[in-house]
Scaffold this motif. Structure first.
Motif, mmCIF file in Angstrom:
data_model
loop_
_atom_site.group_PDB
_atom_site.id
_atom_site.type_symbol
_atom_site.label_atom_id
_atom_site.label_comp_id
_atom_site.label_asym_id
_atom_site.label_seq_id
_atom_site.Cartn_x
_atom_site.Cartn_y
_atom_site.Cartn_z
ATOM 1 N N PRO A 63 13.157 16.309 -8.892
ATOM 2 C CA PRO A 63 13.957 16.005 -7.514
ATOM 3 C C PRO A 63 13.147 15.337 -6.576
ATOM 4 C CG PRO A 63 14.662 18.202 -8.343
ATOM 5 C CD PRO A 63 13.490 17.640 -9.128
ATOM 6 N N LEU A 64 11.889 15.550 -6.379
ATOM 7 C CA LEU A 64 10.976 15.215 -5.581
ATOM 8 C C LEU A 64 10.508 13.591 -5.973
ATOM 9 C CD1 LEU A 64 8.929 18.270 -4.829
ATOM 10 C CD2 LEU A 64 10.951 17.661 -3.443
ATOM 11 N N ALA A 65 10.113 13.575 -7.247
ATOM 12 C CA ALA A 65 9.643 12.220 -7.611
ATOM 13 C C ALA A 65 11.028 11.485 -7.480
ATOM 14 C CB ALA A 65 9.355 12.560 -9.207
ATOM 15 N N ILE A 66 12.085 11.698 -7.735
ATOM 16 C CA ILE A 66 13.248 10.682 -7.466
ATOM 17 C C ILE A 66 13.573 10.099 -6.181
ATOM 18 C CG2 ILE A 66 15.760 10.697 -7.828
ATOM 19 C CD1 ILE A 66 15.307 12.472 -10.373
ATOM 20 N N ALA A 67 13.282 11.293 -5.314
ATOM 21 C CA ALA A 67 13.254 11.017 -3.744
ATOM 22 C C ALA A 67 12.013 9.925 -3.325
ATOM 23 C CB ALA A 67 13.206 12.282 -3.006
ATOM 24 N N ASN A 68 10.927 10.303 -4.078
ATOM 25 C CA ASN A 68 9.848 9.375 -3.719
ATOM 26 C C ASN A 68 10.290 7.750 -4.261
ATOM 27 O OD1 ASN A 68 7.481 9.274 -2.428
ATOM 28 N ND2 ASN A 68 6.734 10.911 -4.057
ATOM 29 N N LEU A 69 10.629 7.715 -5.350
ATOM 30 C CA LEU A 69 11.075 6.536 -5.782
ATOM 31 C C LEU A 69 12.147 5.972 -5.080
ATOM 32 C CD1 LEU A 69 11.089 7.243 -9.770
ATOM 33 C CD2 LEU A 69 9.170 5.904 -8.238
ATOM 34 N N LYS A 70 12.821 6.694 -4.417
ATOM 35 C CA LYS A 70 14.177 5.999 -3.550
ATOM 36 C C LYS A 70 13.598 5.499 -2.279
ATOM 37 C CE LYS A 70 17.965 8.869 -5.151
ATOM 38 N NZ LYS A 70 19.030 9.967 -4.926
ATOM 39 N N LEU A 71 12.364 6.143 -2.088
ATOM 40 C CA LEU A 71 11.337 5.237 -0.745
ATOM 41 C C LEU A 71 10.949 4.015 -0.865
ATOM 42 C CD1 LEU A 71 10.276 8.866 0.682
ATOM 43 C CD2 LEU A 71 11.688 7.118 1.872
ATOM 44 N N ILE A 72 10.650 3.822 -2.211
ATOM 45 C CA ILE A 72 10.146 2.724 -2.482
ATOM 46 C C ILE A 72 10.518 1.441 -2.099
ATOM 47 C CG2 ILE A 72 9.044 1.099 -4.265
ATOM 48 C CD1 ILE A 72 8.257 3.622 -5.937
ATOM 49 N N PRO A 73 11.908 0.867 -1.985
ATOM 50 C CA PRO A 73 12.602 -0.149 -1.295
ATOM 51 C C PRO A 73 12.393 -0.148 -0.033
ATOM 52 C CG PRO A 73 14.074 0.855 -2.996
ATOM 53 C CD PRO A 73 12.954 1.812 -2.822
ATOM 54 N N TRP A 88 0.782 -1.272 0.153
ATOM 55 C CA TRP A 88 -0.011 0.051 -0.092
ATOM 56 C C TRP A 88 0.994 1.187 -0.012
ATOM 57 C CZ3 TRP A 88 -4.987 0.110 -1.008
ATOM 58 C CH2 TRP A 88 -5.702 -1.033 -0.635
ATOM 59 N N LEU A 89 1.789 1.119 0.765
ATOM 60 C CA LEU A 89 2.745 2.556 0.850
ATOM 61 C C LEU A 89 3.631 2.675 -0.491
ATOM 62 C CD1 LEU A 89 3.845 1.887 4.659
ATOM 63 C CD2 LEU A 89 2.277 3.609 3.864
ATOM 64 N N ALA A 90 4.004 1.415 -0.910
ATOM 65 C CA ALA A 90 4.817 1.623 -2.169
ATOM 66 C C ALA A 90 3.804 2.194 -3.196
ATOM 67 C CB ALA A 90 5.304 0.199 -2.466
ATOM 68 N N LEU A 91 2.805 1.853 -3.336
ATOM 69 C CA LEU A 91 1.951 2.452 -4.267
ATOM 70 C C LEU A 91 1.389 3.797 -4.169
ATOM 71 C CD1 LEU A 91 -0.132 1.783 -6.630
ATOM 72 C CD2 LEU A 91 -1.855 1.219 -5.115
ATOM 73 N N ALA A 92 1.429 4.116 -2.802
ATOM 74 C CA ALA A 92 1.159 5.651 -2.534
ATOM 75 C C ALA A 92 2.550 6.610 -3.112
ATOM 76 C CB ALA A 92 1.053 5.832 -0.976
ATOM 77 N N HIS A 93 3.794 5.797 -2.862
ATOM 78 C CA HIS A 93 5.071 6.408 -3.378
ATOM 79 C C HIS A 93 5.031 6.525 -4.746
ATOM 80 C CE1 HIS A 93 7.263 7.025 0.166
ATOM 81 N NE2 HIS A 93 6.937 5.842 0.489
#
Length: 124
Positions: free
Chosen positions: A100-110, A80-85
């Protein structure tokens, strides 16, 4: 520069993502068995509030317990949280300032998928 990015992050999505982590943490703290997952969710929620200037590293010495915990986390709250990211990253990538914010968001997925065995440290 990190402070400016953190403030923009907080306004345009970081607050909502952190609230998602805090909500998941509250749900996971209902049962005694899932309290470690709730604590991990709170830790990542704080990181999701102010991500620039910190990074995620692997904790040394984590073993099969962390792997089993991560599988349970993935089933209970991680996807659920990965989908939100992913959704937030797509929305942020529409503008040049948001890339840059989108890239940071993608780094939070793992870390949203497998939080146990990870540590959040400040970048010098």
């Amino acid at each position: 520069m990190r402070s400016i990015l953190n403030v923009i992050w907080l306004i345009f999505g970081g607050l909502w993502l952190a609230l998602g982590y805090f909500f998941a943490g509250l749900l996971l703290c209902i049962f005694i068995v899932t309290i470690p997952f709730g604590i991990a969710s709170f830790r990542i929620g704080v990181y999701a509030l102010w991500p620039f200037g910190s990074t995620i590293v692997d904790k040394p010495g984590t073993g099969s317990g962390a792997l089993l915990g991560n599988v349970l986390w993935l089933i209970l709250a991680g996807w659920w949280l990965a989908l939100a990211h992913v959704v937030t990253a797509i929305a942020m990538a529409i503008t040049i300032i948001g890339i840059p914010l989108a890239i940071a968001n993608l780094k939070l997925i793992p870390v949203s998928l497998m939080p146990l065995g990870k540590d959040i440290v400040a970048v010098p």
